[in-house]
Design an enzyme around this catalytic site. Structure first.
Site, mmCIF file in Angstrom:
data_model
loop_
_atom_site.group_PDB
_atom_site.id
_atom_site.type_symbol
_atom_site.label_atom_id
_atom_site.label_comp_id
_atom_site.label_asym_id
_atom_site.label_seq_id
_atom_site.Cartn_x
_atom_site.Cartn_y
_atom_site.Cartn_z
ATOM 1 N N ARG A 1 -10.339 -26.354 -10.560
ATOM 2 C CA ARG A 1 -9.512 -25.153 -10.374
ATOM 3 C C ARG A 1 -8.127 -25.364 -10.993
ATOM 4 N NH1 ARG A 1 -10.823 -21.245 -7.043
ATOM 5 N NH2 ARG A 1 -12.227 -22.383 -5.702
ATOM 6 N N HIS B 1 -4.334 -5.759 -2.435
ATOM 7 C CA HIS B 1 -5.557 -5.952 -1.641
ATOM 8 C C HIS B 1 -5.895 -4.631 -0.949
ATOM 9 C CE1 HIS B 1 -8.600 -8.105 0.583
ATOM 10 N NE2 HIS B 1 -8.181 -7.516 1.686
ATOM 11 N N ILE C 1 -9.820 -17.766 -6.363
ATOM 12 C CA ILE C 1 -8.815 -18.393 -5.494
ATOM 13 C C ILE C 1 -7.927 -19.253 -6.379
ATOM 14 C CG2 ILE C 1 -8.501 -20.110 -3.660
ATOM 15 C CD1 ILE C 1 -11.100 -18.969 -2.425
ATOM 16 N N LEU C 2 -6.613 -19.152 -6.167
ATOM 17 C CA LEU C 2 -5.669 -19.890 -7.010
ATOM 18 C C LEU C 2 -5.331 -21.239 -6.381
ATOM 19 C CD1 LEU C 2 -3.424 -16.804 -7.694
ATOM 20 C CD2 LEU C 2 -4.791 -17.996 -9.419
ATOM 21 N N MET D 1 -10.386 -12.108 -9.075
ATOM 22 C CA MET D 1 -11.202 -12.533 -7.938
ATOM 23 C C MET D 1 -11.454 -14.042 -7.918
ATOM 24 S SD MET D 1 -11.208 -9.666 -6.579
ATOM 25 C CE MET D 1 -12.390 -9.232 -5.330
ATOM 26 N N ASN E 1 0.086 -9.520 -5.559
ATOM 27 C CA ASN E 1 -1.347 -9.225 -5.508
ATOM 28 C C ASN E 1 -1.525 -7.897 -4.789
ATOM 29 O OD1 ASN E 1 -4.227 -9.716 -5.608
ATOM 30 N ND2 ASN E 1 -4.116 -10.193 -3.424
ATOM 31 N N GLY F 1 -10.352 -2.980 -14.003
ATOM 32 C CA GLY F 1 -8.957 -2.844 -14.430
ATOM 33 C C GLY F 1 -8.304 -1.493 -14.186
ATOM 34 N N ASP G 1 -4.986 -13.676 0.237
ATOM 35 C CA ASP G 1 -4.542 -12.380 0.763
ATOM 36 C C ASP G 1 -3.452 -12.528 1.827
ATOM 37 O OD1 ASP G 1 -6.345 -11.085 -0.940
ATOM 38 O OD2 ASP G 1 -7.968 -11.276 0.501
HETATM 39 C C1 GAR Z 1 -9.000 -3.300 -6.138
HETATM 40 O O1 GAR Z 1 -9.495 -2.475 -5.122
HETATM 41 C C2 GAR Z 1 -8.151 -4.415 -5.547
HETATM 42 O O2 GAR Z 1 -7.411 -4.023 -4.428
HETATM 43 C C3 GAR Z 1 -9.214 -5.429 -5.178
HETATM 44 O O3 GAR Z 1 -10.109 -5.400 -6.252
HETATM 45 C C4 GAR Z 1 -10.134 -4.084 -6.807
HETATM 46 C C5 GAR Z 1 -9.940 -4.187 -8.305
HETATM 47 O O4 GAR Z 1 -10.142 -2.956 -8.920
HETATM 48 N N1 GAR Z 1 -8.645 -6.733 -4.980
HETATM 49 C C6 GAR Z 1 -9.033 -7.573 -4.029
HETATM 50 O O5 GAR Z 1 -9.939 -7.348 -3.282
HETATM 51 C C7 GAR Z 1 -8.228 -8.872 -3.947
HETATM 52 N N2 GAR Z 1 -8.492 -9.578 -2.749
HETATM 53 P P1 GAR Z 1 -9.620 -2.695 -10.395
HETATM 54 O O6 GAR Z 1 -10.209 -3.810 -11.282
HETATM 55 O O7 GAR Z 1 -10.192 -1.357 -10.756
HETATM 56 O O8 GAR Z 1 -8.141 -2.719 -10.394
#
Ligand code: GAR
Length: 205
Positions: A64, A108, A91-92, A89, A106, A11, A144
């Site tokens: 889902r 990425h 898939i929606l 994480m 989102n 988070g 994504d």
């Molecule tokens: C982040 O780096 C985000 O970009 C990635 O997960 C991490 C979450 O970190 N998201 C993805 O890969 C989505 N495809 P956080 O929980 O510290 O925010």
């Protein structure tokens, strides 16, 4: 704008959004955080900030769609009008994506449309990229994918490991996500032919 944030893990992006929303002039407020994992570190961050949290475990639902409906029910009950996925994480379902179409962002950790999916940093290093970065985009059915609101680039260094590269990108993410949410919440982003047209200055603060 009342925002619900979806998380699965530590988070840190959620924290950057919470900190941004704390400013008097920020045009959005986080009213709910949903995690699909009970042990997500982000839940503690939300609670410490006095934000309502819910754990909706995907393991409790046969499909889902049912899982996603449970999330939508929680979001609607909290009067959420905009959703931010921040390290969520799962898939929606198409149903969820449609329900929140043009009302969900989102983040990425790559310069989309390159390097969708998982294991991004190793794949960037394997490809010999000299820059990488992060992207905030509207959510569409394919993972994504969706109209890009904002991107930030960071250098890839010769001695980078997935860990050092991800740390550099994460720092950029923490500035980019609040910036992108602000643009959207201020009504400065219009989607035209699945591309974002942005009004005014787009410099990341
Ligand atoms: C982040 O780096 C985000 O970009 C990635 O997960 C991490 C979450 O970190 N998201 C993805 O890969 C989505 N495809 P956080 O929980 O510290 O925010």
């Amino acid at each position: 704008m009342k925002v619900g944030v979806l998380i699965s893990g530590r988070g840190t992006n959620l924290k950057s959004l919470i900190d941004a929303c704390a400013a008097d002039d920020f045009p959005a407020e986080i009213v709910l955080v949903i995690s699909n994992k009970a042990d997500a570190g982000g839940l503690e961050i939300a609670r410490a900030a006095g934000i309502a949290t819910h754990v909706v475990s995907h393991k409790n639902f046969a499909t889902r769609e049912e899982f996603d409906r449970a999330m939508t029910a929680k979001l609607n009950a909290a009067d959420v009008d905009f959703v931010c996925s921040a390290g969520f994480m799962r898939i929606l379902s198409d149903e969820f994506v449609d329900a929140w179409r043009d009302r969900q962002l989102n983040i990425h950790p790559s310069l989309l449309p390159s390097f969708k999916g998982l294991n991004v940093y190793q794949r960037v290093l394997d490809a010999g990229c000299k820059v990488s970065g992060c992207t905030v985009h509207f959510v569409r059915a394919a993972m994504d994918e969706g109209p890009i609101v904002a991107q930030a680039a960071v250098p890839v260094l010769e001695d980078d490991t997935p860990e050092t590269l991800s740390a550099r990108i994460l720092e950029a993410e923490h500035k980019l996500y609040p910036h992108a949410l602000r643009l959207v919440a201020e009504g400065r982003v219009t989607i035209v032919d699945e591309r974002c047209v942005i009004e005014g200055d787009t410099t990341v603060a």
